[in-house]
Design a protein around this motif. Sequence first.
Motif, short mmCIF file in Angstrom:
data_model
loop_
_atom_site.label_atom_id
_atom_site.label_comp_id
_atom_site.label_asym_id
_atom_site.label_seq_id
_atom_site.Cartn_x
_atom_site.Cartn_y
_atom_site.Cartn_z
N UNK A 117 41.27 42.70 44.96
CA UNK A 117 39.89 42.77 44.46
C UNK A 117 39.39 41.41 43.99
N UNK A 118 38.80 40.64 44.89
CA UNK A 118 38.33 39.31 44.51
C UNK A 118 36.89 39.34 44.03
N UNK A 119 36.35 40.52 43.83
CA UNK A 119 34.99 40.63 43.31
C UNK A 119 35.04 40.63 41.79
N UNK A 120 34.11 41.31 41.17
CA UNK A 120 34.07 41.41 39.71
C UNK A 120 35.35 42.03 39.16
N UNK A 121 35.92 42.99 39.86
CA UNK A 121 37.16 43.63 39.41
C UNK A 121 38.30 42.61 39.33
N UNK A 122 38.39 41.76 40.32
CA UNK A 122 39.42 40.72 40.30
C UNK A 122 39.27 39.77 39.13
N UNK A 123 38.04 39.41 38.82
CA UNK A 123 37.77 38.54 37.69
C UNK A 123 38.16 39.23 36.39
N UNK A 124 37.83 40.51 36.27
CA UNK A 124 38.19 41.27 35.06
C UNK A 124 39.70 41.37 34.91
N UNK A 125 40.42 41.49 36.00
CA UNK A 125 41.89 41.52 35.93
C UNK A 125 42.44 40.19 35.44
N UNK A 126 41.88 39.11 35.91
CA UNK A 126 42.32 37.78 35.46
C UNK A 126 42.00 37.61 33.97
N UNK A 127 40.82 38.05 33.55
CA UNK A 127 40.44 37.97 32.13
C UNK A 127 41.42 38.79 31.29
N UNK A 128 41.80 39.99 31.75
CA UNK A 128 42.74 40.83 31.01
C UNK A 128 44.10 40.15 30.87
#
Length: 150
Positions: free
Chosen positions: A67-78
């Motif tokens: 998921x390189x969209x917003x979901x991917x970014x949220x995973x990295x933030x988490x």
Amino acid sequence: MTYNDRTFGILMIVLAVAYGWGATQLPAPFGGSEAVGPETFPLLLSVVLGLSSLYMIVRPDPDNAWPWSRTGIELVVAVVILVLYAALLEPLGFILSTTLAVGTLCWRMGSAPVRAYLTGAASGVVVFLVFNFALDLALPLGVLSFLEVS
């Protein structure tokens, strides 16, 4: 494409082995060996992680686009929040670092900021009380060490 799951599975097996090895390096408890020592829970986690990783390698998901969209970014933030949580656990203490981590994660998932951080504070206090008084396992108080009862 099964490449992503297999790659992730291999990386997680490496992590499981490193985590398991680290658990075996924990010092023996004072007074001798016990059936359940400080390494028991980390070893159990490393076995579960290793078995789960093997499953991902052997039976990868056929549709597993990363998921390189917003979901991917949220995973990295988490992940960044959890790394900061681990780094702040000793200096800030369990209650404050848990309040910040859980509150920030709840907020990132869409909760109102006040409600998110109240949830984080309640989580930190309840878990701290359970560990310290019900399980008799000390968690660090950090900057709140003035609250410590002798």
